[in-house]
Design an enzyme around this catalytic site. Structure first.
Site, PDB file in Angstrom:
ATOM      1  CD  GLU A   1      53.903 -11.787  17.060  1.00  0.00           C
ATOM      2  OE1 GLU A   1      52.635 -12.295  17.259  1.00  0.00           O
ATOM      3  OE2 GLU A   1      54.667 -11.087  17.791  1.00  0.00           O
TER       4      GLU A   1
ATOM      5  CG  HIS B   1      55.181  -8.789  12.368  1.00  0.00           C
ATOM      6  ND1 HIS B   1      55.499  -7.327  12.669  1.00  0.00           N
ATOM      7  CD2 HIS B   1      55.966  -9.441  13.431  1.00  0.00           C
ATOM      8  CE1 HIS B   1      55.766  -7.234  13.894  1.00  0.00           C
ATOM      9  NE2 HIS B   1      56.184  -8.443  14.380  1.00  0.00           N
TER      10      HIS B   1
ATOM     11  N   GLY C   1      60.563 -10.365  12.841  1.00  0.00           N
ATOM     12  CA  GLY C   1      59.650 -10.164  11.699  1.00  0.00           C
ATOM     13  C   GLY C   1      59.243 -11.543  11.142  1.00  0.00           C
TER      14      GLY C   1
ATOM     15  CG  HIS D   1      60.617  -6.039  14.275  1.00  0.00           C
ATOM     16  ND1 HIS D   1      61.236  -6.759  15.315  1.00  0.00           N
ATOM     17  CD2 HIS D   1      59.232  -6.801  14.229  1.00  0.00           C
ATOM     18  CE1 HIS D   1      60.170  -7.287  15.808  1.00  0.00           C
ATOM     19  NE2 HIS D   1      59.076  -7.511  15.236  1.00  0.00           N
TER      20      HIS D   1
END
Length: 216
Positions: free
Chosen positions: A69, A88, A28, A90
């Site tokens: 990312e 982001h 993440g 998970h």
């Protein structure tokens, strides 16, 4: 907001992110706009031990590499000027739904503000860290505030880091609720498009301001 205050806020968000079980280990990532650039969590750094000095300001030299990312975050900021923060995740239930390549229907009022149309969309699969993943994410996000990433996890956006974290928690709750409905074998009854739009409008024009401490 200064770079230093953003760095501190990202660290605080990252530790809340971990405690909320929205990810495990070092997976993440979190970012926030800083003027014309962005601040982002470093690659492979434990959230438990994260310090303000570890946060990477893109365009400035840093000993640590930015999150893998980075393309994803940059593409979303470029496409949406109203987005100021991105997380982001998970998280378990959102990821499970993403592995089914299934859009998440809007079943409850608290999740309506995240919708893109009648659903929270699942972006088409692409390898992690690639520009194709970023393109797929932007396309799926549209005017919404959250997406699922096929076989990967989820991305949640906000006008502040606090709001993005709240939205990430709401997304995981919504995914869990949908999972329970499916497991129970009952028919779900999503909210109508008209009601979703009314709820989104109320949230961003009124309720979000109250959450930030404004009286109206």
């Amino acid at each position: 907001m200064t770079a230093l205050s953003v760095e501190k806020e990202i660290v605080a968000t990252a530790q809340s992110f971990l405690k909320s079980n929205l990810t495990v280990g070092t997976w993440g990532n979190i970012s926030c706009r800083v003027g014309d650039t962005l601040a982002i969590t470093p690659s492979g750094k434990s959230y438990e031990n994260l310090k303000a000095k570890d946060i990477v300001i893109i365009g400035k030299k840093h000993a640590l590499a930015p999150s893998s990312e980075l393309f994803l975050h940059q593409a979303i900021y470029k496409s949406r000027k109203d987005i100021q923060a991105i997380i982001h995740t998970h998280s378990t239930y959102a990821t499970a739904l993403a592995c089914q390549h299934t859009d998440l229907p809007i079943l409850t009022e608290d999740i309506a503000q995240l919708a893109n149309g009648k659903v929270i969309k699942c972006a088409k699969y692409a390898l992690a860290g690639t520009e194709q993943l970023a393109k797929n994410a932007v396309q799926a996000l549209g005017s919404g505030w959250a997406i699922l990433l096929a076989n990967h996890g989820a991305v949640v956006c906000g006008t502040t880091l606090n709001q993005a974290l709240l939205f990430a928690q709401l997304l995981e709750k919504a995914a869990q609720t949908y999972y329970i409905c499916q497991a129970a074998g009952g028919k779900v009854h999503p909210l109508t498009s008209a009601n979703i739009e009314k709820l989104k409008k109320f949230y961003f024009q009124c309720y979000a301001k109250r959450q930030e401490g404004e009286s109206k």
